[in-house]
Design a protein around this motif. Structure first.
Motif, PDB file in Angstrom:
ATOM      1  N   GLN A 178       1.062  -8.626   3.640  1.00 44.75           N
ATOM      2  CA  GLN A 178       0.328  -7.685   2.663  1.00 44.75           C
ATOM      3  C   GLN A 178      -0.558  -8.079   1.473  1.00 44.75           C
ATOM      4  O   GLN A 178      -0.754  -7.415   0.389  1.00 44.75           O
TER       5      GLN A 178
ATOM      6  N   TYR B  98       0.268  -1.144  -0.150  1.00 40.99           N
ATOM      7  CA  TYR B  98      -0.267   0.457  -0.257  1.00 40.99           C
ATOM      8  C   TYR B  98       0.571   0.868  -0.348  1.00 40.99           C
ATOM      9  O   TYR B  98       0.479   2.782  -0.338  1.00 40.99           O
ATOM     10  N   GLU B  99       2.424   0.924   0.115  1.00 42.85           N
ATOM     11  CA  GLU B  99       3.156   2.015   0.602  1.00 42.85           C
ATOM     12  C   GLU B  99       3.805   2.513  -0.356  1.00 42.85           C
ATOM     13  O   GLU B  99       4.654   3.741  -0.472  1.00 42.85           O
TER      14      GLU B  99
ATOM     15  N   LYS C 113      -1.641  -1.765  -9.717  1.00 42.92           N
ATOM     16  CA  LYS C 113      -1.196  -2.397  -8.817  1.00 42.92           C
ATOM     17  C   LYS C 113      -1.410  -3.290  -8.498  1.00 42.92           C
ATOM     18  O   LYS C 113      -0.248  -4.846  -8.182  1.00 42.92           O
ATOM     19  N   GLU C 114      -2.783  -3.659  -8.242  1.00 46.84           N
ATOM     20  CA  GLU C 114      -3.066  -5.097  -7.671  1.00 46.84           C
ATOM     21  C   GLU C 114      -2.995  -6.486  -9.324  1.00 46.84           C
ATOM     22  O   GLU C 114      -2.554  -7.320  -8.496  1.00 46.84           O
TER      23      GLU C 114
ATOM     24  N   LYS D 263       4.172   3.200  -4.497  1.00 45.64           N
ATOM     25  CA  LYS D 263       3.166   3.845  -5.666  1.00 45.64           C
ATOM     26  C   LYS D 263       3.856   3.211  -7.411  1.00 45.64           C
ATOM     27  O   LYS D 263       5.056   2.689  -7.210  1.00 45.64           O
TER      28      LYS D 263
END
Length: 180
Positions: free
Chosen positions: A97, A16-17, A41-42, A19
């Motif tokens: 994560q 999540y952090e 990103k997923e 980019k």
């Protein structure tokens, strides 16, 4: 390059952090290039996971093909499992994560576990072990517990890993014996 950069950043900074622009910069490409290959990103995270799962099983299958001994095969499975996580111990964030709300990611996880259990189960079937699939899940479960020692203990060593490999195989082959 994209997958390697994303893996490194996801596992050190966090999913999540991180980019997409940071992944692109780390890979030495433009941000738009990442989107040529991955829609999000997923999707990138899922592809990293898929690649890691495939490599894990391919390498394990290759090692298993080098012996016919049942005990050696169990040792190979245990060592491969624990060595994989030992090699990843500085990248623990990637293991915690996952995209748990993403049905496609959960299906990917399920398929990997099923493939791994089936691989171990086939080895047990050759030895005529009753309920091979349940035994395979139990053996992998032991290894998964030891994985947590590796991921959460800063002073875990290769000697500790070897001890756990040996213990898991002996426990699985001989059952509980309070005399050793």
């Amino acid at each position: 390059m994209i997958l390697d950069s994303a893996f490194y950043l996801f596992s050190t900074k966090g999913f999540y952090e991180t980019k997409i622009s940071e992944i692109a910069e780390h890979a030495g490409i433009a941000k738009g290039t990442v989107y040529l290959y991955f829609s999000s990103k997923e999707e990138l995270f899922k592809e990293i996971t898929r690649r890691n799962f495939n490599v894990f099983l391919i390498e394990l299958t290759d090692e298993l093909s080098k012996t016919d001994s049942f005990e050696n095969k169990l040792n190979i499975i245990a060592k491969h499992h624990l060595t994989y996580f030992y090699s990843m111990r500085n990248h623990t964030r990637i293991f915690f994560q996952g995209l748990n709300n993403d049905p496609e990611f959960m299906q990917l996880m399920f398929e990997h576990i099923e493939n791994y259990v089936n691989l171990v189960s086939e080895i047990l079937d050759v030895e005529s072990i009753i309920e091979a699939k349940l035994h395979a899940k139990a053996f992998i479960g032991i290894l998964e517990n030891y994985k947590m020692d590796i991921l959460f203990s800063k002073d875990f060593t290769m000697e500790d890993l070897s001890q756990r490999v040996s213990f898991a195989v002996k426990l699985f082959m001989n059952g509980y014996n309070n005399k050793e």
